[in-house]
Enzyme design. Structure first.
Site, PDB file in Angstrom:
ATOM      1  N   THR A  24       0.852  -1.187   0.000  1.00 17.36           N
ATOM      2  CA  THR A  24       0.000   0.000   0.000  1.00 17.36           C
ATOM      3  C   THR A  24       0.887   1.235   0.000  1.00 17.36           C
ATOM      4  OG1 THR A  24      -1.798  -1.141   1.105  1.00 17.36           O
ATOM      5  CG2 THR A  24      -1.668   1.240   1.457  1.00 17.36           C
ATOM      6  N   HIS A 171      -6.714 -11.078  -0.621  1.00 20.94           N
ATOM      7  CA  HIS A 171      -5.944 -10.778   0.594  1.00 20.94           C
ATOM      8  C   HIS A 171      -6.650 -11.366   1.815  1.00 20.94           C
ATOM      9  CE1 HIS A 171      -3.301  -8.950   3.331  1.00 20.94           C
ATOM     10  NE2 HIS A 171      -3.437  -7.674   3.033  1.00 20.94           N
ATOM     11  N   ASN A 174      -3.126 -10.547   7.351  1.00 17.13           N
ATOM     12  CA  ASN A 174      -2.917  -9.270   8.044  1.00 17.13           C
ATOM     13  C   ASN A 174      -4.169  -8.663   8.677  1.00 17.13           C
ATOM     14  OD1 ASN A 174      -0.414  -9.715   7.016  1.00 17.13           O
ATOM     15  ND2 ASN A 174      -0.380  -7.994   5.600  1.00 17.13           N
ATOM     16  N   TYR A 176      -7.379  -8.180   7.739  1.00 19.00           N
ATOM     17  CA  TYR A 176      -8.426  -7.441   7.033  1.00 19.00           C
ATOM     18  C   TYR A 176      -9.676  -8.320   6.966  1.00 19.00           C
ATOM     19  CZ  TYR A 176      -4.625  -4.278   6.477  1.00 19.00           C
ATOM     20  OH  TYR A 176      -3.594  -3.428   6.770  1.00 19.00           O
ATOM     21  N   ASN A 231      -2.992  -6.092  13.368  1.00 18.91           N
ATOM     22  CA  ASN A 231      -4.399  -5.701  13.443  1.00 18.91           C
ATOM     23  C   ASN A 231      -5.178  -6.500  14.493  1.00 18.91           C
ATOM     24  OD1 ASN A 231      -4.447  -3.517  11.654  1.00 18.91           O
ATOM     25  ND2 ASN A 231      -4.565  -4.867   9.881  1.00 18.91           N
TER      26      ASN A 231
HETATM   27  C1  LIG Z   1       4.789   0.231   2.718  1.00 19.61           C
HETATM   28  C2  LIG Z   1       4.216  -1.153   2.904  1.00 19.61           C
HETATM   29  C3  LIG Z   1       2.912  -1.402   2.522  1.00 19.61           C
HETATM   30  C4  LIG Z   1       2.373  -2.694   2.614  1.00 19.61           C
HETATM   31  N1  LIG Z   1       1.108  -2.936   2.151  1.00 19.61           N
HETATM   32  C5  LIG Z   1       0.642  -4.205   2.067  1.00 19.61           C
HETATM   33  C6  LIG Z   1      -0.575  -4.498   1.386  1.00 19.61           C
HETATM   34  O1  LIG Z   1      -1.261  -3.630   0.830  1.00 19.61           O
HETATM   35  N2  LIG Z   1      -0.972  -5.801   1.342  1.00 19.61           N
HETATM   36  C7  LIG Z   1      -0.233  -6.808   1.926  1.00 19.61           C
HETATM   37  O2  LIG Z   1      -0.635  -7.968   1.851  1.00 19.61           O
HETATM   38  N3  LIG Z   1       0.934  -6.556   2.552  1.00 19.61           N
HETATM   39  C8  LIG Z   1       1.404  -5.289   2.613  1.00 19.61           C
HETATM   40  N4  LIG Z   1       2.635  -5.047   3.180  1.00 19.61           N
HETATM   41  C9  LIG Z   1       3.464  -6.173   3.644  1.00 19.61           C
HETATM   42  C10 LIG Z   1       4.441  -6.587   2.527  1.00 19.61           C
HETATM   43  O3  LIG Z   1       3.753  -7.186   1.431  1.00 19.61           O
HETATM   44  C11 LIG Z   1       5.457  -7.620   3.062  1.00 19.61           C
HETATM   45  O4  LIG Z   1       4.751  -8.704   3.595  1.00 19.61           O
HETATM   46  C12 LIG Z   1       6.377  -7.049   4.127  1.00 19.61           C
HETATM   47  O5  LIG Z   1       6.967  -5.830   3.693  1.00 19.61           O
HETATM   48  C13 LIG Z   1       7.502  -8.049   4.475  1.00 19.61           C
HETATM   49  O6  LIG Z   1       8.295  -8.362   3.333  1.00 19.61           O
HETATM   50  P1  LIG Z   1       9.782  -7.734   3.183  1.00 19.61           P
HETATM   51  O7  LIG Z   1      10.522  -8.139   4.420  1.00 19.61           O
HETATM   52  O8  LIG Z   1      10.336  -8.344   1.951  1.00 19.61           O
HETATM   53  O9  LIG Z   1       9.600  -6.244   3.106  1.00 19.61           O
HETATM   54  C14 LIG Z   1       3.163  -3.752   3.138  1.00 19.61           C
HETATM   55  C15 LIG Z   1       4.475  -3.476   3.560  1.00 19.61           C
HETATM   56  C16 LIG Z   1       5.001  -2.200   3.444  1.00 19.61           C
HETATM   57  C17 LIG Z   1       6.432  -1.955   3.860  1.00 19.61           C
END
Ligand SMILES: Cc1cc2nc3c(=O)[nH]c(=O)nc-3n(C[C@H](O)[C@H](O)[C@H](O)COP(=O)(O)O)c2cc1C
Length: 347
Positions: A24, A171, A174, A176, A231
């Site tokens: 997001t 989704h 997390n 939702y 959440n």
């Molecule tokens: C800025 C940001 C926005 C995120 N938005 C979502 C989202 O919209 N949907 C989702 O399933 N996970 C979301 N996440 C979680 C990421 O998909 C991911 O699971 C998380 O960053 C861990 O992976 P990484 O260690 O490779 O960053 C978001 C993470 C970040 C940092």
């Protein structure tokens, strides 16, 4: 088998096992994707697969500021721009369908209460146009309303294909709306949508079935975060064993697991119940990604923050090059800064 081996995933032939995780970014005012969003995704088209930011399948799922939707014509047109820009660079893109349920506020919903399985307010605050506010107090969905809400996932999937997107990710992670139905601490219903694991999983599986009926199982993925507490979700691993086994029957494009739970081997639990295409995500670097693919624990690996800060992440991983430093201050909201201005490696 390596991170750079091609793989057929559902209807798509992917050039690598590197997935851009859904993120997001709160940069779609008016809920329709725009030219800046298209540029951001096109910059990252060298991913084997992009999964977009959470996108609401219905107006009642607008939980955060300036997140996109996929339920009206302007949004379809916006997503069309994004799909075209990514495809022009040879990429593949699934849109993540995220209904935020109780993680919302009446300010985003024309004054209406957020919807949820039960009227239990989420702790903590949410960022609104007027600054931080406590999450809204949700109203419990009437049983009679739920089938129509589930059907919005089918409608959004159909609209995704009309926009030229390659598929959808439901989704379920997390905390939702589908995750709220799964979790007994948030779902205290005693009708067919609550209580037993079969009842708690009915919303998620219904949403998945609506999407696959609309566009085919080979263009539908699902994201789960078993044991996650984000959440304020408190759930049992057994819930996810059931859900994974049910999803396995559906021959989806993939199952995507966000796994950061110390002391609980989520990936092993899911793998035991799900032999089909599996994406793992959460804190991966190249070495760990290669190890999990080589061992067969995962088929693909999703990278979140590393992709946010490195539009050319696959090339950097291939070369073992240094990564850009992510700027947390520009993760959520704003314009091009911290979005489309991260540098690529010098040619
Ligand atoms: C800025 C940001 C926005 C995120 N938005 C979502 C989202 O919209 N949907 C989702 O399933 N996970 C979301 N996440 C979680 C990421 O998909 C991911 O699971 C998380 O960053 C861990 O992976 P990484 O260690 O490779 O960053 C978001 C993470 C970040 C940092």
């Amino acid at each position: 088998m390596s991170l750079f081996s091609p793989l057929r995933v559902g209807a798509l032939n992917l050039p690598s096992r590197i997935v851009m995780a859904p993120m997001t970014r709160n940069r779609s005012p008016g809920q329709a994707p725009n030219a800046l969003n298209a540029e951001y995704y096109a910059q990252r088209a060298s991913a084997g697969l992009i999964v977009t930011e959470g996108t609401t399948p219905d107006a009642s799922g607008r939980g955060y500021i300036d997140i996109p939707g996929l339920y009206d014509a302007a949004q379809v047109e916006g997503w069309c721009q994004v799909a075209d820009a990514v495809h022009a660079k040879g990429g593949h893109i699934f849109v993540q369908l995220m209904h935020t349920g109780r993680i919302s506020h009446p300010d985003f919903l024309d004054g209406a209460a957020p919807v949820a399985p039960s009227a239990i307010q989420a702790p903590g605050q949410i960022y609104t146009h007027e600054g931080m506010k406590p999450h809204g107090t949700p109203r419990a969905l009437a049983a009679a309303e739920i089938p129509a809400l589930i059907a919005t996932y089918g409608r959004a999937a159909k609209l995704a294909r009309e926009a030229g997107l390659d598929g959808v990710e439901v989704h379920g992670a997390n905390g939702y709306l589908p995750g709220q139905f799964l979790a007994p601490n948030v779902n205290q219903r005693n009708d067919e949508w609550g209580g037993s694991v079969e009842n708690r999983a009915r919303f998620l599986l219904g949403a998945v079935d609506a999407a696959l009926a609309a566009i085919g199982a080979d263009r539908v993925g699902v994201r789960l975060s078993p044991g996650g507490v984000f959440n304020d979700i408190h759930d049992a691993p057994a819930t996810y064993a059931y859900v994974a086994a049910e999803l396995a029957k559906r021959r989806l494009a993939y199952l995507h697991i966000f796994d950061t739970k110390p002391g609980f081997d989520v990936a092993a639990l899911i793998r035991a119940h799900y032999k089909d295409t599996l994406i793992l995500n959460g804190g991966y670097d190249r070495a760990r990604a290669e190890a999990d693919i080589a061992s067969g624990l995962a088929d693909l690996i999703a990278f979140g923050v590393p992709f946010l800060a490195n539009p050319d992440l696959p090339e950097r991983l291939a070369q073992g090059a240094a990564l850009n430093t992510p700027d947390q201050a520009t993760f959520y909201g704003g314009g091009a800064k911290g979005y489309t201005d991260y540098p690529v490696l010098a040619a």
